[in-house]
Design an enzyme around this catalytic site. Structure first.
Site: not given
Ligand code: XIL
Length: 535
Positions: A168, A275
């Site tokens: 990000e 994701e």
């Molecule tokens: C999220 C997790 O799923 C949660 O459990 C945590 O509280 C916050 O992070 N982008 C990402 C991930 O790269 O690491 C994030 O994961 C979701 C958004």
């Protein structure tokens, strides 16, 4: 086969007996008979999942590990390989939780992807602090990054086959394409190439990825292409670009996904769908509409969308390194807390009773799903007809709860870090509003762009943060405003009313828009004002 009977055959699974509230639902046994998700794509790409910590530590979740073993061929630690977990204090590396996942994966023949080495979230503050308590000098931050990457990648070398190195780091503003993070501010734009080179040296066999969300947005894509061009020129080309793919049933259209996927692949990287999940809410919708249940037409609409996206991925399989689901169990998917904390979403493939959803079949066999049920008509929630009301009296203040109407996709809400509350009171022929804001997402004060607007009797009254009425209070800021009420309003005893807090449009970390009554994002008169009663 397109009739309601076939639907019944596929999805009518007996309701499980009542499950105690504290016990997670055991996966329905049909999941252990359904053919494997990853086998369905054996000729196309690997299919994996994120795993939360307690699936491995809490025995009540053990049956879910059997589901994961059957349906997925790789895993990612949902949180356990983030900086705050691996090095919470300087020099103190805590690998136990991450090792537990890697051990389990190895024992069960699954591969492990690493997430993530550099991010602006879930990274402890000490990383950016210097010995004098101020900001760390660049050389110190660089050394810490180096140590972290070498230690972490060294620890997992040969066991974690690739890493999200930069997570990000982009914005959706191609004119200013790199996220304004503490990494960028202290190290300057070169940090991105440097970090990739560090990771390459730390484990030359690992695949390296740049990973980001909102990648179907053409502006964000432009930022990514710019970064890749730059990394290529600096001999720091990653192997993979990860499209996070947190999508919703309404956005983005498949064509936009395809456009980005192909444009990224054309630069020479492979694309990871890193994701994947699919919220049932429109981005600007903050209501908790589906707390009781996911309506069946919406479950089918979600599945239809998933089927079409999976078909796209299959068509693009040559460019896809893997597809990783970010939380196939509805009750444990992060969208239940993002972007609206505590709201019930249904972003996974398996419902809260442990049963496969239509989305499961669609993910596994898109063609079968679409032949049986497609095209499924778009499903839109009905807006409630009634506008909200609030009564104010001289002797008793009223409190408004503002809901988060819009967070543009370049903003990540950190839980508990943004609080806005409003107190309303009548004072003679005026209305007094006191707005309290605690926003610890950054250290700066509210910028001049921060605006409170009150919609009263047909007109917005704006108060920007440069007015003297803004004052520091506790951790945050308080703005008190007085609005004269005209005699006709006082006589009528009620008026159209809304209240909005917008912060701060000029801040690169993004805009927030919170409103009391209106549920549409707009600048003009509210589409649906509330009612203020003067008692
Ligand atoms: C999220 C997790 O799923 C949660 O459990 C945590 O509280 C916050 O992070 N982008 C990402 C991930 O790269 O690491 C994030 O994961 C979701 C958004």
């Amino acid at each position: 086969m397109r009739n309601s009977n076939s639907h019944a055959v596929v999805f009518a699974l007996a309701l499980p007996a009542m499950v105690a509230a504290s016990e997670p639902a055991a996966p329905h046994e049909s999941l252990m008979h359904a053919s494997s998700l990853h086998h369905a794509y054996a000729d196309a790409f690997p299919v994996g999942t994120a795993v939360p910590r307690d699936f491995l530590t809490d025995r009540a979740y053990a049956p879910r590990l059997d589901v994961i073993r059957r349906h997925f061929d790789h895993v990612v630690a949902e949180n356990e390989m983030k900086w705050e977990r691996l090095q919470p204090e300087e020099g103190v590396f805590t690998f136990e939780e991450a090792d537990r996942l890697v051990d389990w994966a190895e024992a069960n023949g699954l591969r492990v992807w690493g997430h993530t080495l550099l991010w602006h979230n879930q990274v402890p503050d000490w990383v950016f602090e210097g010995p004098d308590g101020g900001e760390a000098p660049p050389a110190l931050l660089r050394e810490r990054l180096h140590t972290h990457i070498e230690t972490v990648m060294g620890h997992f070398r040969g066991r974690v086959y690739g890493w999200d190195v930069l997570n990000e780091v982009l914005t959706s503003d191609p004119a200013d394409p790199f996220r304004d993070s503490r990494w960028l501010r202290i190290l300057g734009e070169d940090y991105m190439a440097e970090t990739i080179r560090l990771a390459r040296a730390a484990d030359p066999d690992a695949l390296l990825a740049v990973n980001d969300y909102g990648m179907s947005n053409p502006d964000k894509l432009a930022s990514a292409l710019h970064l890749l061009e730059r990394l290529g020129a600096e001999e720091a080309m990653p192997d993979i670009f990860g499209m996070q793919s947190h999508m919703s049933v309404y956005w983005p259209p498949v064509e936009m996904i395809e456009n980005s996927l192909r444009a990224l692949a054309a630069t020479g990287v492979r694309v990871a769908i890193s994701e994947f999940d699919m919220s049932v809410y429109d981005w600007t919708d903050t209501a908790d509409r589906y707390r009781e249940a996911l309506p069946e037409p919406l479950a089918l609409f979600q599945a239809d969308r998933i089927a079409r996206v999976m078909q796209l991925y299959r068509r693009c399989a040559a460019d896809i390194e893997r597809v990783t689901h970010w939380g196939p169990f509805d009750d444990r998917n992060w969208k239940n807390n993002f972007p609206v904390e505590g709201r019930r979403d249904h972003a996974g493939l398996i419902d809260r009773h442990g049963r496969p959803k239509p989305a499961f079949l669609a993910f596994q066999s898109p063609g079968v799903f679409l032949a049986a049920f497609g095209p499924v008509p778009e499903w839109r929630p009905e807006e409630p007809e009634t506008a909200p009301e609030v009564s104010v009296r001289a002797d008793r203040p009223a409190y408004l709860r503002l809901s988060q109407l819009a967070v543009p996709p370049n903003t990540l809400v950190d839980r508990g870090r943004l609080r806005v509350s409003v107190e309303l009171a009548l004072a003679g022929d005026a209305l007094e509003a006191a707005l309290d804001v605690t926003d610890t997402r950054w250290n700066g004060r509210a910028s001049d762009e921060t605006v409170l607007r009150v919609y009263l009797d047909g007109k917005w009254h704006a108060f920007s943060a440069d007015v003297p009425e803004w004052e520091a209070s506790g951790e945050g800021e308080r703005l008190r405003v007085r609005l004269a009420l005209s005699p006709h309003v006082i006589e009528a005893g009620e008026i159209a009313f809304d209240l909005e807090w917008r912060a701060p449009a000029a801040d690169p970390r993004g805009t927030y828009l919170l409103r009391w009554a209106d549920t549409a994002y707009g600048d003009d008169a509210p589409e649906r004002a509330g009612v203020l009663r003067l008692d």
